[in-house]
Enzyme design. Structure first.
Site, mmCIF file in Angstrom:
data_model
loop_
_atom_site.group_PDB
_atom_site.id
_atom_site.type_symbol
_atom_site.label_atom_id
_atom_site.label_comp_id
_atom_site.label_asym_id
_atom_site.label_seq_id
_atom_site.Cartn_x
_atom_site.Cartn_y
_atom_site.Cartn_z
ATOM 1 C CG ASP A 74 -14.301 -38.383 18.101
ATOM 2 O OD1 ASP A 74 -13.383 -38.640 17.296
ATOM 3 O OD2 ASP A 74 -14.167 -37.590 19.054
ATOM 4 C CD GLU A 139 -9.377 -34.464 16.916
ATOM 5 O OE1 GLU A 139 -8.529 -33.565 16.800
ATOM 6 O OE2 GLU A 139 -10.599 -34.264 16.708
#
EC number: 3.5.1.18
Length: 381
Positions: A74, A139
């Protein structure tokens, strides 16, 4: 200015990953692309989807020791598109740099991990121990359903990691000049100081929580928490948000809300910090509610095989020595370290991460893959 193509395998894979707009918690097929490459060289692929988060645990080998690459697919949002020189999800090479959201944080690292592993397995198909990948799409977000959930799953079946290399962009001025061999702990407080709302013309009928809390906040901000140590700087407390009032100039607020965060060394514990803050609140005779959020324990990877291998690799590939540090923010390493695994972070230069026109030097991508490959050789050969 030159626009050019590049045939380096790490660069090409990085471009493929950047082209997938995986704004947290989306993965947009990044892990599928990685899984296909890993499955082709003998990895067992185990997708782990929790709520809106895509995770992957991939492993080659059944014995210890276990070397794990950890990272995230991400990325943060691109922000103001008009400020980008090139579209953030259309990877573009300009004057030796690859531009795109996630180039440095951390799709370049992911590509380097894959290519390094492919090369290592080709040379050492019967290597001892195991190689693993722990990859998440959570994250940059709330980090609830990502690495922490994967670690919970592994711990429940007693599957242990020996060493973890996180691909966070640790470098400062040039590739490998800094590695992170630890991180400070993070603890957040949400404090509500209670008063009595009223008209500013009649303060005797109200109780202003801002006035009441001001001496406490002043003392809190001036408190010396510890001196740090040879590995960690002194503990830092920062007030992040303050909110009180209705927005009107003639209303005394009924409550004051304050959020503050500790980045703390191994010289104190979260419990000690909580005890000291709440004692301070009591000393100032405040009527309050407070809640605490543990964002991660401090951890340190000292001298040993992982740090030695990383130092050796950086010296061999770049020609200079690295500087192990524990400064900066948190990473998913904080969820892995409590299992007993040794954790270290090595990745590209971090000067443009989370900014418009994020970029990475394409020569650094190839060098990073070479560093990762040497680390594998040092630990598993």
């Amino acid at each position: 200015m030159t626009h050019a193509s590049n045939t380096h395998p790490v660069t090409e894979l990085t471009k493929e990953l950047i082209a997938r707009p995986s704004v947290t918690p989306l993965d947009e097929g990044c892990q599928t692309l990685m899984a296909e490459r890993l499955a082709a060289i003998g990895f067992n692929i185990e997708p782990m989807v929790f709520e809106d988060t895509t995770n992957m645990w991939a492993r080659r080998g059944n014995e210890g020791p276990v070397f794990c690459f950890a990272g995230h697919t991400d990325v943060v949002p691109a922000g103001d598109l008009s400020r980008w020189h090139t579209p953030p999800f259309e990877p573009t090479i300009i004057d030796g740099y690859l531009y795109g959201r996630g180039a440095a944080d951390m799709k370049g690292s992911l590509a380097a991990m894959i290519v390094a592993t492919e090369r290592f397995v080709a040379k050492h198909p019967n290597h001892p121990g195991s190689i693993a990948f722990l990859i998440t799409s959570d994250e940059e977000g709330p980090f609830i359903n990502g690495t922490t959930r994967v670690i919970d799953t592994l711990e429940a079946r007693n599957e242990k990691i020996t060493w973890t290399l996180v691909g966070e962009p640790s470098s400062t001025l040039k590739l490998g000049d800094v590695v992170k061999n630890g991180r400070r702990g993070s603890l957040t407080a949400n404090l509500t100081v209670k008063g009595i709302q009223g008209h500013v013309a009649y303060p005797h009928l109200a109780d202003n929580p801002i006035h009441k809390a001001a001496p406490f906040l002043a003392e809190l901000s001036q408190t010396h928490w510890d001196n740090g140590n040879e590995f960690f700087p002194p503990t830092s407390m920062q007030i992040a948000n303050i909110n009180g009032g209705t927005g009107a100039s003639n209303v005394i607020p009924g409550t004051l809300e304050v959020m503050f965060n500790f980045r703390y060394s191994t010289e104190v514990t979260a419990e000690i910090l909580i005890e000291r803050v709440e004692a301070l609140l009591t000393a100032h005779e405040l009527d309050y509610d407070i809640s605490w959020t543990f964002n991660g324990l401090p951890f340190l990877t000292g001298e040993g095989p992982l740090l030695d291998a990383t130092r050796h690799a950086i010296r061999q590939i770049t020609g200079y020595d690295t500087d192990p540090q524990t400064t900066g923010g948190t990473s998913d390493g904080r969820f892995i370290a409590p299992t007993g695994a040794k954790v270290l972070e090595l990745g590209p230069v971090n000067a443009t991460i989370h900014k418009v026109n994020e970029c990475v030097k394409i020569d650094d991508l190839e060098q990073l893959a070479l560093c990762y490959e040497v680390i594998l050789e040092q630990l598993l050969c």
